[in-house]
Design a protein around this motif. Structure first.
Motif, short mmCIF file in Angstrom:
data_model
loop_
_atom_site.label_atom_id
_atom_site.label_comp_id
_atom_site.label_asym_id
_atom_site.label_seq_id
_atom_site.Cartn_x
_atom_site.Cartn_y
_atom_site.Cartn_z
N GLY A 143 36.21 40.82 35.33
CA GLY A 143 37.15 39.71 34.85
C GLY A 143 38.65 41.04 35.24
O GLY A 143 38.86 40.29 34.56
N ALA A 144 38.29 41.95 35.53
CA ALA A 144 39.54 42.72 36.15
C ALA A 144 40.63 42.22 36.83
O ALA A 144 41.90 41.99 36.54
N ALA A 145 39.62 41.19 37.61
CA ALA A 145 40.66 40.86 39.18
C ALA A 145 41.64 39.66 38.47
O ALA A 145 43.04 39.14 38.79
N GLY A 146 40.11 38.52 37.63
CA GLY A 146 41.10 37.80 37.67
C GLY A 146 41.68 37.88 35.78
O GLY A 146 43.53 36.84 36.15
N LEU A 147 42.18 38.87 35.70
CA LEU A 147 43.46 39.28 34.37
C LEU A 147 44.67 39.18 35.23
O LEU A 147 45.53 39.26 35.52
N ALA A 148 44.30 40.07 36.57
CA ALA A 148 45.13 40.90 37.10
C ALA A 148 46.05 39.80 38.17
O ALA A 148 47.19 39.82 38.36
N VAL A 149 45.74 38.09 38.72
CA VAL A 149 45.73 37.15 38.87
C VAL A 149 46.51 36.50 38.59
O VAL A 149 47.94 36.10 38.29
N VAL A 180 48.19 46.37 42.29
CA VAL A 180 48.20 46.08 43.40
C VAL A 180 48.00 44.60 43.96
O VAL A 180 49.42 43.88 44.16
N LEU A 181 47.27 44.27 43.14
CA LEU A 181 47.14 42.44 43.11
C LEU A 181 47.77 42.08 42.61
O LEU A 181 48.22 40.57 43.07
N ALA A 182 48.20 42.23 40.98
CA ALA A 182 49.19 41.21 40.56
C ALA A 182 50.05 41.47 40.95
O ALA A 182 51.34 40.69 41.71
N HIS A 183 51.03 42.56 41.19
CA HIS A 183 52.12 42.33 42.41
C HIS A 183 51.95 41.93 43.60
O HIS A 183 53.21 41.12 44.14
#
Length: 297
Positions: A75-81, A201-204
């Motif tokens: 869920g880390a990538a999902g939260l970042a997106v 980095v992903l969120a940015h």
């Protein structure tokens, strides 16, 4: 002596970063923009301060931990997106509100709301330089190195606030401050809860991608009065992304995959971060730039 050096380096690196962002940005514009000049300007502006901070700190364990590629909780990538999309929309709305108060219209409004160096870039260039390179080098320095050093000086909450303020001062001016500040705090939060710079980095990157899409949309359909619908549509999107982001944070907190925010000593911890000469010079340089931009046409 070591403590004095540690306290001075963050502010000094910020001032160096500010000078490089300002100087290389103008140089790239004089060279006509394009992918290569902008990429070199972006890389030099953040990687050189990163090297200054990295080589000046003896204990680099926290830095290596933040930089290391490792498996993150589900869920880390999902939260970042979701958070990247959320702060992108919030930043646009905040900047739009300030630009409206300043009386900007038309193309001036677009430039004020969307502050992105994209002159002379193709779509591939925008994706490579603005979305990918910009997100990586800025987060490696601001959240990967700078925030790791600052957390050794003060509590978590002051680091989040100072990280947001530094991000805003490096990217914007008085009209374009609130949006980058909110984004910087969000990226710092992601770095803290996952103890890794890569979710930030992903969120940015997601946030930059959304900005590019909005620039294309507004420029393509400006003649059709799109600005009349821009704020209401983005307000609805913001509500949606805030809901999705909070749901993701709640699931991770329930599973114990991310920590709650640490309490700090409040204002005293903020003073620990900003009282060194480097930070004061950095703030004064931003103030001077803002005044000059405000007075000069």
């Amino acid at each position: 002596m070591k403590n004095n050096k540690l306290a001075l380096l963050p502010g000094l690196s910020l001032f160096v970063c500010f000078c490089l962002v300002t100087g290389t940005g103008r140089l790239a514009s004089r060279m006509g923009g394009g992918a290569l000049p902008l990429a070199l300007a972006e890389g030099a502006s953040f990687l050189l301060p990163l090297l200054l901070l990295t080589f000046g700190v003896r204990d680099r364990k926290a830095l290596r931990r933040r930089f290391r590629l490792r498996r993150l909780p589900k869920g880390a990538a999902g939260l970042a997106v979701r958070m990247g999309a959320c702060v992108a929309v919030l930043s646009l709305l905040l900047n739009l509100a300030f630009c409206r108060l300043a009386g900007l219209v038309g193309s001036q409004l677009t430039v004020g709301v969307l502050d992105a160096p994209q002159t002379g870039l193709s779509l591939a260039g925008k994706l490579a330089v603005v979305v990918l390179l910009g997100a990586v080098v800025e987060e490696l320095y601001l959240r990967g190195a700078l925030m790791a050093v600052q957390e050794g000086i003060a509590g978590t909450m002051p680091c989040l606030l100072v990280s947001g303020a530094a991000f805003a001062m490096l990217h914007g001016d008085l009209l374009n401050f609130a949006g980058p500040f909110a984004a910087g705090v969000a990226y710092a939060y992601l770095t803290y809860v996952f103890d890794s710079v890569w979710p930030a980095v992903l969120a940015h990157a997601v946030s930059n991608l959304y900005s590019i899409w909005v620039i294309w949309l507004t420029e393509t359909y400006a003649a059709f009065g799109i600005w009349s619908y821009f704020a209401p549509v983005n307000a609805l999107l913001l509500l949606l992304f805030v809901y999705l982001t909070l749901c993701a944070v709640e699931k991770l907190l329930i599973r114990g995959d991310i920590p709650h925010l640490d309490r700090s000593a409040g204002l005293y911890d903020v003073l620990l971060l900003v009282r060194n000469p480097g930070v004061l010079v950095f703030v004064l340089a931003f103030a001077a730039k803002a005044v000059l931009r405000w007075r000069l046409p």
